[in-house]
Design a protein around this motif. Sequence first.
Motif, PDB file in Angstrom:
ATOM      1  N   THR A  71      83.315  -7.437  55.051  1.00 37.42           N
ATOM      2  CA  THR A  71      84.975  -7.328  55.306  1.00 37.42           C
ATOM      3  C   THR A  71      85.712  -8.154  56.120  1.00 37.42           C
ATOM      4  O   THR A  71      84.885  -8.747  57.179  1.00 37.42           O
ATOM      5  CB  THR A  71      85.258  -5.950  55.357  1.00 37.42           C
ATOM      6  N   SER A  72      86.616  -8.461  55.812  1.00 38.56           N
ATOM      7  CA  SER A  72      87.547  -9.536  56.942  1.00 38.56           C
ATOM      8  C   SER A  72      87.981  -8.778  58.225  1.00 38.56           C
ATOM      9  O   SER A  72      88.241  -7.489  58.071  1.00 38.56           O
ATOM     10  CB  SER A  72      88.835 -10.016  56.222  1.00 38.56           C
ATOM     11  N   VAL A  73      87.748  -9.426  59.493  1.00 42.48           N
ATOM     12  CA  VAL A  73      88.283  -8.920  60.622  1.00 42.48           C
ATOM     13  C   VAL A  73      89.434  -9.982  60.985  1.00 42.48           C
ATOM     14  O   VAL A  73      89.027 -10.858  61.837  1.00 42.48           O
ATOM     15  CB  VAL A  73      87.121  -8.742  61.598  1.00 42.48           C
ATOM     16  N   ARG A  74      90.539  -9.674  61.029  1.00 37.54           N
ATOM     17  CA  ARG A  74      91.886 -10.794  61.264  1.00 37.54           C
ATOM     18  C   ARG A  74      91.771 -10.382  62.830  1.00 37.54           C
ATOM     19  O   ARG A  74      91.915  -9.417  63.421  1.00 37.54           O
ATOM     20  CB  ARG A  74      92.977 -10.329  60.462  1.00 37.54           C
ATOM     21  N   ASN A  89      88.433 -21.668  69.006  1.00 33.66           N
ATOM     22  CA  ASN A  89      87.057 -22.341  68.669  1.00 33.66           C
ATOM     23  C   ASN A  89      86.074 -21.320  68.299  1.00 33.66           C
ATOM     24  O   ASN A  89      84.863 -21.626  67.995  1.00 33.66           O
ATOM     25  CB  ASN A  89      86.455 -22.961  70.157  1.00 33.66           C
ATOM     26  N   LEU A  90      86.443 -20.112  67.856  1.00 35.00           N
ATOM     27  CA  LEU A  90      85.267 -19.200  67.386  1.00 35.00           C
ATOM     28  C   LEU A  90      85.479 -18.430  65.845  1.00 35.00           C
ATOM     29  O   LEU A  90      84.627 -18.589  65.091  1.00 35.00           O
ATOM     30  CB  LEU A  90      85.145 -17.929  68.358  1.00 35.00           C
ATOM     31  N   ALA A  91      86.828 -18.331  65.798  1.00 35.42           N
ATOM     32  CA  ALA A  91      87.315 -17.729  64.361  1.00 35.42           C
ATOM     33  C   ALA A  91      87.543 -18.855  63.486  1.00 35.42           C
ATOM     34  O   ALA A  91      87.744 -20.087  63.833  1.00 35.42           O
ATOM     35  CB  ALA A  91      88.282 -16.727  64.348  1.00 35.42           C
ATOM     36  N   SER A  92      87.714 -18.734  62.122  1.00 31.53           N
ATOM     37  CA  SER A  92      87.905 -19.592  61.268  1.00 31.53           C
ATOM     38  C   SER A  92      88.784 -19.051  60.048  1.00 31.53           C
ATOM     39  O   SER A  92      88.744 -17.587  60.042  1.00 31.53           O
ATOM     40  CB  SER A  92      86.727 -20.299  60.884  1.00 31.53           C
ATOM     41  N   ARG A  93      89.274 -19.709  59.073  1.00 29.29           N
ATOM     42  CA  ARG A  93      90.323 -19.323  58.083  1.00 29.29           C
ATOM     43  C   ARG A  93      89.017 -18.826  57.049  1.00 29.29           C
ATOM     44  O   ARG A  93      88.159 -19.524  56.750  1.00 29.29           O
ATOM     45  CB  ARG A  93      90.894 -20.365  57.373  1.00 29.29           C
ATOM     46  N   GLY A  94      89.326 -17.611  56.443  1.00 30.27           N
ATOM     47  CA  GLY A  94      88.422 -17.455  55.281  1.00 30.27           C
ATOM     48  C   GLY A  94      89.188 -16.829  54.197  1.00 30.27           C
ATOM     49  O   GLY A  94      90.648 -16.592  54.243  1.00 30.27           O
ATOM     50  N   LYS A  95      88.679 -16.502  53.177  1.00 32.70           N
ATOM     51  CA  LYS A  95      89.422 -16.053  51.994  1.00 32.70           C
ATOM     52  C   LYS A  95      88.737 -14.851  51.314  1.00 32.70           C
ATOM     53  O   LYS A  95      87.687 -14.596  51.390  1.00 32.70           O
ATOM     54  CB  LYS A  95      89.449 -16.985  50.720  1.00 32.70           C
ATOM     55  N   PHE A 102      92.531 -15.310  59.088  1.00 32.66           N
ATOM     56  CA  PHE A 102      91.965 -15.972  60.114  1.00 32.66           C
ATOM     57  C   PHE A 102      91.488 -15.045  60.857  1.00 32.66           C
ATOM     58  O   PHE A 102      92.061 -14.148  61.665  1.00 32.66           O
ATOM     59  CB  PHE A 102      92.973 -16.811  61.082  1.00 32.66           C
ATOM     60  N   GLY A 103      90.028 -15.237  61.143  1.00 34.48           N
ATOM     61  CA  GLY A 103      89.344 -14.221  61.792  1.00 34.48           C
ATOM     62  C   GLY A 103      87.773 -14.092  61.507  1.00 34.48           C
ATOM     63  O   GLY A 103      87.260 -15.466  61.546  1.00 34.48           O
ATOM     64  N   PHE A 104      87.145 -13.249  61.338  1.00 33.11           N
ATOM     65  CA  PHE A 104      85.863 -13.152  61.221  1.00 33.11           C
ATOM     66  C   PHE A 104      85.460 -12.243  60.027  1.00 33.11           C
ATOM     67  O   PHE A 104      86.286 -11.747  59.440  1.00 33.11           O
ATOM     68  CB  PHE A 104      85.218 -12.432  62.428  1.00 33.11           C
ATOM     69  N   LYS A 105      84.171 -12.413  59.684  1.00 34.79           N
ATOM     70  CA  LYS A 105      83.612 -11.611  58.537  1.00 34.79           C
ATOM     71  C   LYS A 105      82.597 -10.616  59.387  1.00 34.79           C
ATOM     72  O   LYS A 105      81.593 -10.985  59.917  1.00 34.79           O
ATOM     73  CB  LYS A 105      82.840 -12.208  57.247  1.00 34.79           C
ATOM     74  N   LEU A 106      82.792  -9.243  58.977  1.00 35.41           N
ATOM     75  CA  LEU A 106      81.724  -8.348  59.432  1.00 35.41           C
ATOM     76  C   LEU A 106      80.849  -7.675  58.107  1.00 35.41           C
ATOM     77  O   LEU A 106      81.359  -7.396  57.301  1.00 35.41           O
ATOM     78  CB  LEU A 106      82.600  -7.055  59.659  1.00 35.41           C
ATOM     79  N   ASP A 127      79.676 -18.002  53.984  1.00 29.53           N
ATOM     80  CA  ASP A 127      79.377 -17.382  52.764  1.00 29.53           C
ATOM     81  C   ASP A 127      78.545 -16.020  52.799  1.00 29.53           C
ATOM     82  O   ASP A 127      77.703 -15.989  53.924  1.00 29.53           O
ATOM     83  CB  ASP A 127      78.394 -18.205  52.004  1.00 29.53           C
ATOM     84  N   GLU A 128      79.059 -14.945  52.074  1.00 31.12           N
ATOM     85  CA  GLU A 128      78.442 -13.663  52.262  1.00 31.12           C
ATOM     86  C   GLU A 128      76.895 -13.676  52.084  1.00 31.12           C
ATOM     87  O   GLU A 128      76.315 -12.782  52.797  1.00 31.12           O
ATOM     88  CB  GLU A 128      79.059 -12.898  51.007  1.00 31.12           C
ATOM     89  N   ARG A 129      76.508 -14.573  51.348  1.00 32.26           N
ATOM     90  CA  ARG A 129      74.875 -14.735  50.947  1.00 32.26           C
ATOM     91  C   ARG A 129      74.142 -15.283  52.147  1.00 32.26           C
ATOM     92  O   ARG A 129      72.802 -15.112  52.278  1.00 32.26           O
ATOM     93  CB  ARG A 129      74.728 -15.587  49.861  1.00 32.26           C
ATOM     94  N   ARG A 130      74.760 -15.823  53.354  1.00 32.43           N
ATOM     95  CA  ARG A 130      74.028 -16.607  54.371  1.00 32.43           C
ATOM     96  C   ARG A 130      73.316 -15.519  55.137  1.00 32.43           C
ATOM     97  O   ARG A 130      72.072 -15.974  55.507  1.00 32.43           O
ATOM     98  CB  ARG A 130      75.209 -17.438  55.140  1.00 32.43           C
ATOM     99  N   PRO A 131      73.680 -14.685  55.656  1.00 31.64           N
ATOM    100  CA  PRO A 131      72.988 -13.778  56.546  1.00 31.64           C
ATOM    101  C   PRO A 131      72.448 -12.527  55.915  1.00 31.64           C
ATOM    102  O   PRO A 131      71.972 -11.734  56.335  1.00 31.64           O
ATOM    103  CB  PRO A 131      74.269 -12.950  57.407  1.00 31.64           C
ATOM    104  N   VAL A 132      72.382 -12.491  54.676  1.00 30.08           N
ATOM    105  CA  VAL A 132      71.687 -11.566  53.859  1.00 30.08           C
ATOM    106  C   VAL A 132      70.428 -10.962  54.317  1.00 30.08           C
ATOM    107  O   VAL A 132      69.891 -10.014  54.534  1.00 30.08           O
ATOM    108  CB  VAL A 132      71.717 -11.563  52.343  1.00 30.08           C
TER     109      VAL A 132
END
Length: 247
Positions: A71-74, A89-95, A102-106, A127-132
Amino acid sequence: MTILIAFHQSHYRNFKAFYVQQVSLHWHKEFPRLVSYNRFVEWIPSTLLPLSVYLYSCFGRCSGISLMDSTSVRVCHNRRIQQHRVFANLASRGKTSVDWFFGFKLHLVFNDCGELLNMTLTPGNTDERRPVFKLLRRLFGKVVADKGYISQTLFERLLRECGIQLLTKPRRNMRNRLMPLMDKLLSRKRAIVETIIDQLKNISQIEHSRHRSPLNFLVNLVCGLIAYCHQPKKPSLRLDGFFLPAA
């Protein structure tokens, strides 16, 4: 730590109001050496490490059936992205499936009883699959996820190295394939994760745009997850009698 976690279990939406109106007035006997609000705020970053360790102790046990989603964490409104400096320098734009943020993915993993099994935080454009693989390497059984996790390479790696079967619904443009009845019913129950995420955001308050420090953001996130773990009643799949023994 107790006061921070209690805030996420309360009906307050502003920590200063909670500290001044609830803690200072009604909890003075429980905390006789209570400091001022400004001094307490200065101490908040020092609680991140012990809170993280405590969150790990709150994780549930894998039952063989797990649910995974992100889920997005704005951290700010889209109109203020250009002026935002705290997470520059930490967060980034996501969709997401709804809009840009603009934020993080949890990334979260739960068992069938709604208990948290693992989590990680990544920039919003990950990408959601990266930390799986990192999230699931200590689990077993079946993991139910949405269409964003479809990957033949990931499916084969999880099955080969961890013995985990990743269940996802096929996309509309994919060729339909046969699924066991049990797997098909499980995939239909994946929506329970949306209920859990809704509680994390609207009850445990893991997301708001008033952060003035990355450390305070992480403390807020960890405390919200701990508050959810302390809930006596969590959304669950209610699998009692769901799987009938073979004749």
